[in-house]
Enzyme design. Structure first.
Site, PDB file in Angstrom:
ATOM      1  N   GLU A  52      -5.733  34.319  -8.233  1.00  0.00           N
ATOM      2  CA  GLU A  52      -6.466  33.328  -7.443  1.00  0.00           C
ATOM      3  C   GLU A  52      -7.975  33.454  -7.665  1.00  0.00           C
ATOM      4  O   GLU A  52      -8.694  32.452  -7.661  1.00  0.00           O
ATOM      5  CB  GLU A  52      -6.121  33.482  -5.958  1.00  0.00           C
ATOM      6  CG  GLU A  52      -4.651  33.278  -5.636  1.00  0.00           C
ATOM      7  CD  GLU A  52      -4.125  31.934  -6.095  1.00  0.00           C
ATOM      8  OE1 GLU A  52      -4.910  30.958  -6.108  1.00  0.00           O
ATOM      9  OE2 GLU A  52      -2.941  31.863  -6.461  1.00  0.00           O
ATOM     10  N   PRO A  94       2.519   4.818   1.247  1.00  0.00           N
ATOM     11  CA  PRO A  94       3.112   5.172   2.548  1.00  0.00           C
ATOM     12  C   PRO A  94       2.088   5.808   3.473  1.00  0.00           C
ATOM     13  O   PRO A  94       1.282   6.647   3.062  1.00  0.00           O
ATOM     14  CB  PRO A  94       4.210   6.173   2.163  1.00  0.00           C
ATOM     15  CG  PRO A  94       4.525   5.885   0.737  1.00  0.00           C
ATOM     16  CD  PRO A  94       3.241   5.432   0.113  1.00  0.00           C
ATOM     17  N   GLY A  95       2.118   5.384   4.728  1.00  0.00           N
ATOM     18  CA  GLY A  95       1.251   5.977   5.734  1.00  0.00           C
ATOM     19  C   GLY A  95      -0.121   5.367   5.854  1.00  0.00           C
ATOM     20  O   GLY A  95      -0.941   5.858   6.633  1.00  0.00           O
ATOM     21  N   THR A  96      -0.407   4.287   5.129  1.00  0.00           N
ATOM     22  CA  THR A  96      -1.739   3.693   5.181  1.00  0.00           C
ATOM     23  C   THR A  96      -1.926   2.737   6.352  1.00  0.00           C
ATOM     24  O   THR A  96      -3.053   2.299   6.595  1.00  0.00           O
ATOM     25  CB  THR A  96      -2.043   2.959   3.873  1.00  0.00           C
ATOM     26  OG1 THR A  96      -0.963   2.058   3.566  1.00  0.00           O
ATOM     27  CG2 THR A  96      -2.196   3.950   2.728  1.00  0.00           C
ATOM     28  N   GLY A  97      -0.875   2.375   7.056  1.00  0.00           N
ATOM     29  CA  GLY A  97      -1.031   1.551   8.257  1.00  0.00           C
ATOM     30  C   GLY A  97      -0.520   0.141   8.121  1.00  0.00           C
ATOM     31  O   GLY A  97      -0.987  -0.747   8.851  1.00  0.00           O
ATOM     32  N   LYS A  98       0.431  -0.120   7.245  1.00  0.00           N
ATOM     33  CA  LYS A  98       0.945  -1.485   7.074  1.00  0.00           C
ATOM     34  C   LYS A  98       1.703  -1.952   8.318  1.00  0.00           C
ATOM     35  O   LYS A  98       1.448  -3.043   8.837  1.00  0.00           O
ATOM     36  CB  LYS A  98       1.857  -1.544   5.844  1.00  0.00           C
ATOM     37  CG  LYS A  98       1.171  -1.136   4.552  1.00  0.00           C
ATOM     38  CD  LYS A  98       2.098  -1.247   3.361  1.00  0.00           C
ATOM     39  CE  LYS A  98       3.243  -0.253   3.432  1.00  0.00           C
ATOM     40  NZ  LYS A  98       2.778   1.153   3.356  1.00  0.00           N
ATOM     41  N   HIS A 149      -8.839  31.480 -10.740  1.00  0.00           N
ATOM     42  CA  HIS A 149      -8.964  30.046 -10.451  1.00  0.00           C
ATOM     43  C   HIS A 149     -10.330  29.737  -9.843  1.00  0.00           C
ATOM     44  O   HIS A 149     -10.996  28.772 -10.245  1.00  0.00           O
ATOM     45  CB  HIS A 149      -7.863  29.612  -9.479  1.00  0.00           C
ATOM     46  CG  HIS A 149      -6.511  29.480 -10.108  1.00  0.00           C
ATOM     47  ND1 HIS A 149      -6.288  28.817 -11.283  1.00  0.00           N
ATOM     48  CD2 HIS A 149      -5.296  29.935  -9.695  1.00  0.00           C
ATOM     49  CE1 HIS A 149      -5.005  28.853 -11.587  1.00  0.00           C
ATOM     50  NE2 HIS A 149      -4.370  29.534 -10.632  1.00  0.00           N
ATOM     51  N   GLY A 170       0.823  -1.202   0.000  1.00  0.00           N
ATOM     52  CA  GLY A 170       0.000   0.000   0.000  1.00  0.00           C
ATOM     53  C   GLY A 170       0.851   1.242   0.000  1.00  0.00           C
ATOM     54  O   GLY A 170       2.082   1.191   0.136  1.00  0.00           O
TER      55      GLY A 170
END
Length: 645
Positions: free
Chosen positions: A424, A203-207, A427, A201
């Site tokens: 801005e 990075p940072g998803t909780g593996k 946009h 998965g």
């Protein structure tokens, strides 16, 4: 040979080397014994440099013309006093230096200091070297031992209650936990539990957190090691550590072994610009054999985590090794809300904090990013000496995480601020009045990160695909800032460089990757994603279409960009009043939220701000010049938009 025998042999070898070095560096030069008459003959011939006398023992240095210095020894006769007088009355032009050494008790101390002190120093250095060699946790030959760490129940135990937002992945690993607790339940019907589980998965998803939860729930020995801990500078160390790791696993079966960032050691063999890495491939081969070789490893389950499954060797992914591959995705809106509840257990929250609203406002956030969001909000609240974290703190933290840190010390001149405000506003207007764009959430002209201003849009729901109309609408929004500068100032600036880069990249992907061009057709013309420097084959990389096709692709990309730029120009020209109101409101308030933006579009008065969240540019200017906090705008009030502040 046992490990203890190897250690003894190493100690013996080092001791022998120590004494040999001592003899070489600390021993005195060899001397030659001669008769006393020969000594006197050397004195008469002026071959003696100096003499050392200790009782009747004489040591002198002799040198012949064009010859090296020679050390000689002799024993003086009983009538040495007379001979000493003869020696002292030798030729004055060749006076010989005589050093008398008395044999007293202090000579023993001097001998000890001169002889044994260097030996003690060398021995201390030897002991220090051995302790450094043993610092890895083993004995002298321990660099071939595994560095896996056994996780105990009391070491920051994590359970499934601490894991949220990845329910499908949790369901998959619960079967592994059930086998570790009761292996006979699955073997009774002839079933075979997976030998390996690969958690893949972003990075940072909780593996890693999920692997820690497996250790906390299973209640069996759990070894953890990083993929980079296998390979060292010594050849063969990686394979030795793999063998030792599985030996420890067999002794503690049933158990689980977690290898974090396994792509560091099991990358595709024989790939890359310079071929394979011999030591890493040897480690991989040993791991393949241990997982599914001639000897079975019953009760040892390998759990590995990586965010690069595309570079792993196919042999490690086949059934029998990593039987099960579990994808740990980014959480959806419900998963983000559950993750926020986990991370706010120990954070005192104000009643106005709505975790559901925060979850909807953070699409695409992984678990680590949500944890960082709550931590930033807590730090902001603590900085203001608050007792609880309010919704405004969370909003400020979200802006900081998404848009970057506000550079309040960067003061732009009036012309640059006005250009940024219109940019801005362009946009925002293009995003609002073109169907297919996400609603505008916030617009600011306060410099954040590398940008002078930011327009942030947030989707109303999680989206996993994008239609052609949505892609074109996004290009219109990206080009809206540059078009607004042209309409207002009849010139363009370098502020649109990043917008042009992102718009061009999206247009090229529409043509090459998504098949959204009638002229090019539904053909994939994107470049190969194989990266030779990270372990994939080099043969497939590069462009795989002709020069004529490349020219046609460039024409299509340019056509899309030109058409959407004209579309943005038409939209802004039709809503020029809304564009002007929004730009002037930005010049006054600097930051506008969704309600204030909508009021500008509809021509209503701006909502009254009870308290500005952050001091405006004009406030900082007045405080610097007058020392007072009075708000006095240096720009004319927006036409048709009451101030309300």
């Amino acid at each position: 040979m046992k490990q203890s025998h190897k250690t003894l042999l190493l100690w013996g070898f080092l001791l022998v080397m120590f004494f040999m070095l001592y003899q070489v560096f600390m021993g005195s030069p060899a001397s030659r014994a001669v008769a006393f008459s020969e000594f006197m003959n050397d004195v008469r011939l002026h071959h003696v440099i100096d003499v050392r006398v200790k009782d009747r023992e004489i040591t002198y240095r002799r040198q012949l013309p064009s010859a090296p210095v020679e050390v000689r020894e002799t024993l003086a006769p009983s009538n040495w006093e007379l001979q000493r007088e003869i020696l002292a009355s030798s030729d004055p032009q060749h006076q010989i230096q005589v050093h008398n050494e008395k044999d007293e008790g202090s000579g023993l101390l001097t001998s000890v200091l001169v002889t044994w002190l260097p030996m003690v120093f060398l021995f201390a250095m030897f002991v220090f070297f051995m302790r450094q060699l043993q610092s890895g946790g083993g004995k002298a030959m321990s660099f071939g031992k595994s560095r896996a760490r056994l996780v105990n129940d009391g070491q920051n135990r994590v359970t499934f209650a601490d894991v949220a937002g990845i329910e499908e992945a949790k369901d998959e690993v619960e079967e592994i936990i059930a086998f570790l607790k009761d292996p006979k339940k699955f073997r009774r019907l002839g079933g075979r539990i997976p030998k390996g589980v690969l958690l893949a998965g972003a990075p940072g998803t909780g593996k890693t957190l999920l692997a820690r939860a497996i250790a906390g729930e299973a209640g069996v020995p759990f070894f953890t090691i990083s993929g980079s801990d296998f390979v060292e500078m010594f050849v063969g160390v990686g394979a030795s550590r793999v063998r030792d790791l599985f030996e420890q696993g067999k002794k503690n079966a049933p158990c689980s072994i977690f290898i974090d960032e396994i792509d560091a050691v099991v990358r595709h063999r024989g790939a890359g610009m310079g071929g394979g890495h011999a030591e890493r491939e040897q480690t991989l081969n040993q791991l393949l054999v241990e997982m599914d070789g001639f000897d079975a490893n019953e009760g040892v389950i390998i759990v590995a985590a990586t965010n690069r499954p595309d570079v792993l060797d196919p042999a490690i992914l086949r059934p029998g090794r990593f039987d099960r591959r579990i994808t740990v995705p980014r959480p959806d809106v419900r998963g983000r809300e559950e993750i926020l509840r986990v991370h706010t257990r120990k954070v005192p929250l104000s009643p106005d904090v709505d975790l559901a609203v925060i979850a909807r406002a953070t699409p695409g956030f992984a678990g680590a990013e949500l944890e960082n969001l709550i931590n930033e909000a807590a730090l902001l609240a603590a900085r203001q000496d608050k007792d609880v974290v309010s919704m405004s703190d969370v909003e400020l933290a979200k802006d900081k995480v998404i848009m970057g840190v506000a550079r309040r010390n960067m003061v732009m001149n009036g012309e640059e601020r006005e250009t940024t405000a219109w940019h801005e506003a362009g946009h925002a207007v293009a995003s609002h009045f073109v169907d297919g764009n996400d609603p505008v959430h916030k617009v600011t002209i306060i410099p954040r990160g590398p940008a002078l201003g930011v327009t942030m849009s947030l989707p109303t729901e999680d989206r996993y695909t994008m239609t052609e109309s949505q892609a074109l609408a996004r290009i219109v929004m990206m080009l809206g800032g540059r078009v607004a500068e042209e309409l207002r100032f009849q010139k363009v600036t370098t502020g649109a460089s990043d917008d042009l880069k992102r718009a061009t990249r999206l247009a090229r992907r529409m043509v090459c990757d998504f098949g959204m061009s009638a002229k090019i057709g539904p053909v994939f013309h994107g470049e190969s994603e194989d990266q030779p420097f990270v372990g994939r084959d080099f043969g497939g990389a590069g462009r795989e279409y002709s020069e004529q096709t490349a020219v046609e692709i460039d024409h299509e990309v340019r056509r899309i960009l030109n058409e959407q730029q004209q579309r943005a120009r038409d939209v802004l020209a039709r809503h020029l009043d809304a564009l002007e109101r929004l730009a002037l409101a930005l010049l006054e308030r600097e930051t506008l939220d969704a309600d204030e933006i909508l009021a500008c579009f509809e021509g209503r008065a701006l909502p009254v701000r009870s308290r500005p969240v952050i001091p405006s540019w004009s406030e900082r200017r007045d405080r610097k010049e007058t020392g007072r906090a009075k708000v006095t705008s240096i720009f004319p009030p927006p036409r048709g938009v009451p101030s309300g502040a």
